[in-house]
Design a protein around this motif. Structure first.
Motif, PDB file in Angstrom:
ATOM      1  N   LYS A 316       0.284  -0.823   0.037  1.00  0.00           N
ATOM      2  CA  LYS A 316      -0.186  -0.001   0.185  1.00  0.00           C
ATOM      3  C   LYS A 316       0.860   0.716  -0.419  1.00  0.00           C
ATOM      4  O   LYS A 316       1.972   1.419   0.658  1.00  0.00           O
ATOM      5  CB  LYS A 316      -0.968   0.079   1.076  1.00  0.00           C
ATOM      6  CG  LYS A 316      -2.126  -0.708   1.214  1.00  0.00           C
ATOM      7  CD  LYS A 316      -3.201  -1.521   2.123  1.00  0.00           C
ATOM      8  CE  LYS A 316      -3.873  -2.133   2.416  1.00  0.00           C
ATOM      9  NZ  LYS A 316      -4.470  -2.054   3.872  1.00  0.00           N
ATOM     10  N   PHE A 317       0.868   1.966  -0.943  1.00  0.00           N
ATOM     11  CA  PHE A 317       1.630   3.334  -1.323  1.00  0.00           C
ATOM     12  C   PHE A 317       0.881   4.282  -0.386  1.00  0.00           C
ATOM     13  O   PHE A 317      -0.222   4.943  -0.731  1.00  0.00           O
ATOM     14  CB  PHE A 317       1.970   4.026  -2.408  1.00  0.00           C
ATOM     15  CG  PHE A 317       2.947   2.913  -4.042  1.00  0.00           C
ATOM     16  CD1 PHE A 317       3.475   3.305  -3.734  1.00  0.00           C
ATOM     17  CD2 PHE A 317       1.550   1.814  -3.835  1.00  0.00           C
ATOM     18  CE1 PHE A 317       4.399   1.568  -4.196  1.00  0.00           C
ATOM     19  CE2 PHE A 317       1.841   0.749  -4.551  1.00  0.00           C
ATOM     20  CZ  PHE A 317       3.456   0.855  -4.722  1.00  0.00           C
ATOM     21  N   THR A 318       1.590   5.451   0.528  1.00  0.00           N
ATOM     22  CA  THR A 318       0.750   5.888   1.568  1.00  0.00           C
ATOM     23  C   THR A 318       1.969   7.283   1.990  1.00  0.00           C
ATOM     24  O   THR A 318       3.058   6.838   1.726  1.00  0.00           O
ATOM     25  CB  THR A 318       0.426   5.775   2.982  1.00  0.00           C
ATOM     26  OG1 THR A 318       1.247   4.798   3.858  1.00  0.00           O
ATOM     27  CG2 THR A 318      -0.109   4.988   2.993  1.00  0.00           C
ATOM     28  N   LEU A 319       1.391   8.644   1.517  1.00  0.00           N
ATOM     29  CA  LEU A 319       2.334   9.832   2.624  1.00  0.00           C
ATOM     30  C   LEU A 319       2.978   8.875   3.737  1.00  0.00           C
ATOM     31  O   LEU A 319       4.456   9.529   3.812  1.00  0.00           O
ATOM     32  CB  LEU A 319       1.685  11.365   2.241  1.00  0.00           C
ATOM     33  CG  LEU A 319       1.198  11.372   1.231  1.00  0.00           C
ATOM     34  CD1 LEU A 319       0.744  13.264   1.252  1.00  0.00           C
ATOM     35  CD2 LEU A 319       2.636  11.832  -0.160  1.00  0.00           C
ATOM     36  N   GLU A 320       2.306   8.363   4.396  1.00  0.00           N
ATOM     37  CA  GLU A 320       3.475   8.332   5.560  1.00  0.00           C
ATOM     38  C   GLU A 320       4.888   7.356   5.279  1.00  0.00           C
ATOM     39  O   GLU A 320       5.657   8.104   6.423  1.00  0.00           O
ATOM     40  CB  GLU A 320       2.587   7.512   6.794  1.00  0.00           C
ATOM     41  CG  GLU A 320       1.610   8.568   7.769  1.00  0.00           C
ATOM     42  CD  GLU A 320      -0.071   8.743   6.546  1.00  0.00           C
ATOM     43  OE1 GLU A 320       0.076   8.198   5.824  1.00  0.00           O
ATOM     44  OE2 GLU A 320      -0.424   9.461   6.367  1.00  0.00           O
ATOM     45  N   LYS A 321       4.937   5.833   4.294  1.00  0.00           N
ATOM     46  CA  LYS A 321       5.460   5.438   4.417  1.00  0.00           C
ATOM     47  C   LYS A 321       6.710   6.241   3.515  1.00  0.00           C
ATOM     48  O   LYS A 321       7.300   5.868   3.393  1.00  0.00           O
ATOM     49  CB  LYS A 321       5.164   4.464   2.757  1.00  0.00           C
ATOM     50  CG  LYS A 321       4.662   3.100   3.743  1.00  0.00           C
ATOM     51  CD  LYS A 321       4.366   2.201   2.767  1.00  0.00           C
ATOM     52  CE  LYS A 321       3.572   1.738   3.894  1.00  0.00           C
ATOM     53  NZ  LYS A 321       3.238  -0.258   3.080  1.00  0.00           N
ATOM     54  N   ARG A 329       5.710  17.677   3.819  1.00  0.00           N
ATOM     55  CA  ARG A 329       4.531  16.926   3.499  1.00  0.00           C
ATOM     56  C   ARG A 329       3.359  18.373   2.660  1.00  0.00           C
ATOM     57  O   ARG A 329       2.739  17.762   2.485  1.00  0.00           O
ATOM     58  CB  ARG A 329       4.086  16.560   5.174  1.00  0.00           C
ATOM     59  CG  ARG A 329       2.836  15.597   5.115  1.00  0.00           C
ATOM     60  CD  ARG A 329       2.716  14.660   4.353  1.00  0.00           C
ATOM     61  NE  ARG A 329       1.140  14.270   4.632  1.00  0.00           N
ATOM     62  CZ  ARG A 329       1.165  13.202   5.244  1.00  0.00           C
ATOM     63  NH1 ARG A 329       1.712  12.356   6.304  1.00  0.00           N
ATOM     64  NH2 ARG A 329      -0.481  12.388   5.683  1.00  0.00           N
ATOM     65  N   GLU A 333       1.136  17.841   0.221  1.00  0.00           N
ATOM     66  CA  GLU A 333      -0.266  18.212  -0.213  1.00  0.00           C
ATOM     67  C   GLU A 333      -0.363  19.104  -0.794  1.00  0.00           C
ATOM     68  O   GLU A 333      -2.121  18.989  -1.216  1.00  0.00           O
ATOM     69  CB  GLU A 333      -0.590  18.349   1.243  1.00  0.00           C
ATOM     70  CG  GLU A 333      -0.097  17.097   2.043  1.00  0.00           C
ATOM     71  CD  GLU A 333      -1.332  16.001   2.424  1.00  0.00           C
ATOM     72  OE1 GLU A 333      -2.124  16.196   1.363  1.00  0.00           O
ATOM     73  OE2 GLU A 333      -1.849  15.117   3.158  1.00  0.00           O
ATOM     74  N   THR A 359       2.083   6.846  -4.941  1.00  0.00           N
ATOM     75  CA  THR A 359       1.906   7.417  -3.580  1.00  0.00           C
ATOM     76  C   THR A 359       1.428   8.181  -3.464  1.00  0.00           C
ATOM     77  O   THR A 359       0.404   8.318  -3.204  1.00  0.00           O
ATOM     78  CB  THR A 359       3.506   7.357  -2.914  1.00  0.00           C
ATOM     79  OG1 THR A 359       4.390   6.231  -2.164  1.00  0.00           O
ATOM     80  CG2 THR A 359       2.680   8.503  -1.536  1.00  0.00           C
ATOM     81  N   SER A 362      -2.513   7.200  -5.562  1.00  0.00           N
ATOM     82  CA  SER A 362      -3.144   6.242  -4.310  1.00  0.00           C
ATOM     83  C   SER A 362      -3.853   7.310  -3.577  1.00  0.00           C
ATOM     84  O   SER A 362      -4.719   7.225  -3.458  1.00  0.00           O
ATOM     85  CB  SER A 362      -2.116   5.963  -3.746  1.00  0.00           C
ATOM     86  OG  SER A 362      -1.728   4.647  -4.501  1.00  0.00           O
ATOM     87  N   ARG A 363      -2.966   8.406  -3.321  1.00  0.00           N
ATOM     88  CA  ARG A 363      -3.526   9.590  -2.288  1.00  0.00           C
ATOM     89  C   ARG A 363      -4.913  10.510  -3.533  1.00  0.00           C
ATOM     90  O   ARG A 363      -5.489  10.582  -3.011  1.00  0.00           O
ATOM     91  CB  ARG A 363      -2.131  10.492  -1.575  1.00  0.00           C
ATOM     92  CG  ARG A 363      -3.127  11.880  -1.194  1.00  0.00           C
ATOM     93  CD  ARG A 363      -3.499  10.923   0.371  1.00  0.00           C
ATOM     94  NE  ARG A 363      -4.576  11.772   1.196  1.00  0.00           N
ATOM     95  CZ  ARG A 363      -3.309  12.719   1.725  1.00  0.00           C
ATOM     96  NH1 ARG A 363      -2.102  12.326   2.071  1.00  0.00           N
ATOM     97  NH2 ARG A 363      -3.817  13.336   2.977  1.00  0.00           N
TER      98      ARG A 363
END
Length: 592
Positions: A316-321, A329, A333, A359, A362-363
Motif C-alpha cells: 500500500k502506498f501512503t504518504l506516511e511511508k 509534507r 499536499e 504514492t 494512491s492519495r
C-alpha cells in the motif's frame, strides 16, 4: 522436563506452568520443543539456551564456523537434507585423546596399545544443534552418520544463518536434483507447475529449488535477484537495501544451470528455445496468501543467459511511508491539491521515483477522479487506475499513448518518463488544458529539471506556465534501530562536508556486526531524501528569461528551497541514517 524447567528458571521465567504447557503442546503437535518454549514463554534465546546447555552438561558453542579444510567430508557425513531438515550444523572432526598403554606382562601392553590405536583411529564428528530434545534428529543422525557424534548446543539464529552459509540456498533440494539429474526434465512438466511458493511442495524438483531461492530472497527483504552464469559456477546475488550480496549456493550447481534458467523462463512465459536475444516477462507468485509480482529480464552473455528478477510486493502506498518532514509534507499536499499542471520527479534509475509517483496517485485515487497512466513497464497495479504498458513494437509509445489518454477524459495523468520533445510537448499541452500530470526526468537535482526541459526543446514560457514543481530524490539506507551505535566524528570532519548542525550533537552509525533484526548488516530498509523546487512567480519570470542554472538556484533558495544534502542532515540528526550514507548519494567524497 526437569532440565527444561531449571533452564527456564535461570533464564528468568516467571511462569513455569507456561513452560510446561508449551513443552506438552510441542510434543503433541510435533513442533520443536525449544521453539515452542521460546515463543510461548517469552524467554531470551541466548540466556535460555546457555542455561539449558549448563543443565544438560552439553558444551556451549558460539563460534559456528565449520572447518572449511574438511568441508567436503563434513557435507558427506552430514548431507544437506539431513542438516537442513533437522537444523544440524557439522563443525569439525575431532580425535579422542590418546592414552598410554597400561603396563603389564610382556605382550600384554602391546595388545592394549593395538586396541587403543583402533579406538583412536575413528574420529568423532562435532554437530551443533539448538534443540537437544529433537529425538527424530538424533535418530536420523544415528542412521546416516558413520562416525561417533559429539553434540554441542548453539544459539538458534546464529545456527540457522551458518547453515545457509555452509550449505547454500536450496541445498537440500539440490541434493535430490543431483541424484536424479539423468532423468529428463521435459518442458511440459515444467509448464504444468503452478506459480505458487508453498512449504508443501510435493517433492524435490527444479521447481522447488527455484522456489527456495525466491523464498529466501523475500525473507531477506531483497528487491532483486540476479542469477548470473560464470565460467565454472552459477552465481546468485540478492540486492538488499540497495546493496548486492552474494548468497551461498550448493557445490556443483553449474551442472543444473540449464534447468534452473529454463524453469525461471517458463515461469515468466518466455521462449526457452530463444537464447540469443534479450527477453522480458513477468511472474505472479503467491506466498502465504500474499501476491508477489516479479519482473523478469533475461539477457544473453558469453557464459549463458543472465536473469534478473525484480520482486514487487502488492504494498500500500501512503504518504506516511515516504517519511516526509512536516514542511515537505505540506508542500506535497499543496501540489496534490492543484487542479492542473505538471509535477516532475527527478533522479537516476533506482532512486524510488516510481514509488513516489504511485504514492501520489494512491492519495488522489477516488471515485470522482479518472486516473490514467502509461508506463514502461507497469510495476505495480493500482486498483481503480487505468494503467497502460508501453509497447514500441506495435508503435504504442509514451507520445502516442498519451495522445490517446487525453481523448479518454482523464483528470489525472501519469507518464512513466519524459524521454523526448514530443512526449514533453504533449504533457505540457495536457497540463495547460486542465489536467494534473505526473512524470519523471533523469536529472541530478530538482533545478536541473528546468534546464533539461529547455534543452529538450520545450519553450521556456511553456515550462514556466505548466510545471508546478520539480522534486528530486535519492535512497539512503536506514539504520537498524536495534543495534545502531553512537558515531564519533571530529568537528573538522563535519565542517568539511557542511554539516555544521551536527557539531556537538549525538549522531549514530551502523553496528559492524549488526543484530538478528537486520541480519547482521547494521541497516534495515531504505528511505528517501528529497529536494523540492516550487515554481514560484519569481522563478517563472527567470525561466521565461532563460536565466542560468545558478540564477535559478539562487532564486529557489530565496523561495525556501533546501538542498537534498541539507534534507539528509535532518535524517542524520534524528538517528534515521548516517553521515556517510547522505554523502554517498549526494555525490561527494567524505573522510578517508
Amino acid at each position: 522436563m526437569n532440565a527444561l524447567l531449571a533452564a527456564a528458571t535461570l533464564a528468568g521465567s516467571q511462569d513455569l506452568d507456561l513452560v510446561k504447557a508449551a513443552a506438552r503442546e510441542a510434543s503433541v503437535s510435533g513442533q520443536p520443543v525449544v521453539d515452542a518454549v521460546l515463543e510461548k514463554a517469552s524467554l531470551g534465546e541466548l540466556e535460555f539456551l546457555r542455561a539449558l546447555a549448563h543443565e544438560l552438561h552439553w558444551p556451549w558453542q558460539t563460534e559456528l564456523q565449520p572447518d572449511m579444510d574438511e568441508a567436503a567430508e563434513l557435507k558427506k557425513e552430514c548431507p544437506p537434507r539431513l542438516a537442513l531438515r533437522h537444523r544440524l550444523l557439522p563443525l569439525a572432526f575431532v580425535s579422542p585423546p590418546v592414552t598410554e598403554a597400561a603396563n603389564g606382562a610382556p605382550g600384554e601392553g602391546e595388545v592394549k596399545e593395538a586396541e587403543q590405536k583402533e579406538k583412536t583411529s575413528k574420529r568423532s564428528l562435532v554437530i551443533a544443534c539448538y534443540d537437544p530434545f529433537d529425538l527424530m534428529a538424533r535418530q536420523a543422525v544415528a542412521r546416516t552418520v558413520n562416525v561417533p557424534v559429539r553434540w554441542t548446543l548453539a544459539p538458534r539464529d546464529e545456527l540457522l544463518r551458518a547453515l545457509q552459509s555452509f550449505y547454500g540456498v536450496g541445498a537440500d533440494t539440490f541434493e535430490d536434483l543431483m541424484k536424479s539429474r539423468d532423468q529428463d526434465l521435459d518442458d511440459a512438466h515444467l509448464r504444468d507447475e503452478a506459480n505458487i511458493i508453498d512449504e508443501s511442495d510435493a517433492e524435490a524438483s527444479v521447481l522447488k529449488f527455484v522456489n527456495q531461492i525466491i523464498r529466501e530472497a523475500l525473507a531477506q527483504r531483497a528487491t532483486d535477484i540476479h542469477v548470473e552464469p560464470l565460467h565454472d559456477n552459477l552465481r546468485i546475488r540478492y540486492r538488499i537495501d540497495g546493496v548486492l550480496h552474494e548468497t551461498p549456493v550448493p557445490e556443483n550447481i553449474k551442472a543444473l544451470q540449464a534447468s534452473v534458467l529454463a524453469r525461471i523462463k517458463v515461469m515468466a512465459k518466455l521462449d526457452i528455445a530463444e537464447k540469443r536475444l534479450p527477453q522480458d516477462g513477468r511472474i505472479n507468485l503467491k506466498l502465504e496468501g500474499q501476491n508477489i509480482d516479479v519482473r523478469v529480464a533475461c539477457i544473453p552473455s558469453v557464459e549463458g543467459e543472465s536473469i534478473s528478477l525484480r520482486l514487487l510486493g502488492q504494498e500500500k502506498f501512503t504518504l506516511e511511508k515516504l517519511g516526509l518532514t512536516a514542511d515537505y509534507r505540506e508542500k506535497v499536499e499543496s501540489l496534490l491539491a492543484k487542479p492542473n499542471g505538471i509535477v516532475l520527479v527527478t533522479g537516476p534509475t533506482g532512486s524510488g521515483k516510481s514509488t513516489t509517483l504511485y504514492t501520489f496517485l494512491s492519495r488522489l485515487n477516488s471515485v470522482q477522479r479518472r486516473i490514467v497512466t502509461i508506463e514502461d513497464p507497469v510495476e505495480n497495479k493500482l486498483p481503480g487506475v487505468v494503467q497502460i504498458a508501453v509497447k514500441p513494437e506495435i508503435n504504442l509509445t509514451f507520445a502516442s499513448g498519451l495522445r490517446s489518454i487525453l481523448r479518454g477524459d482523464p483528470n489525472v495523468v501519469m507518464v512513466g518518463e519524459i524521454r523526448d520533445l514530443e512526449t514533453a510537448e504533449i504533457a505540457v499541452r495536457a497540463s495547460l488544458t486542465g489536467h494534473l500530470v505526473f512524470s519523471t526526468l533523469h536529472t541530478n537535482d530538482a533545478v536541473g529539471g528546468i534546464t533539461r526541459l529547455v534543452e529538450m526543446g520545450v519553450e521556456p514560457f511553456l515550462v514556466a506556465s505548466s510545471v508546478r514543481a520539480f522534486l528530486a530524490q535519492r535512497l539512503v539506507r536506514s539504520l537498524c534501530p536495534h543495534c545502531r551505535k553512537p558515531a564519533h566524528y571530529s568537528d573538522e570532519q563535519l565542517k568539511s562536508c557542511g554539516f555544521h548542525e551536527g557539531l556537538g550533537k549525538t549522531l549514530f552509525t551502523a553496528s559492524a556486526t549488526g543484530c538478528q533484526s537486520c541480519r547482521g548488516t547494521g541497516h534495515y530498509g531504505r528511505m528517501a531524501i528529497y529536494e523540492i523546487a516550487m515554481v514560484t512567480a519569481a522563478l517563472q519570470d527567470l525561466i521565461s528569461r532563460k536565466a542560468s542554472a545558478n540564477e535559478l538556484t539562487r532564486q529557489a533558495r530565496r523561495d525556501g528551497f533546501i538542498s537534498m544534502r541539507e534534507y539528509g542532515w535532518r535524517k542524520v540528526l534524528d538517528g534515521s541514517t548516517t553521515v556517510e550514507e547522505v554523502m554517498r548519494v549526494t555525490s561527494e567524497d567524505f573522510m578517508d
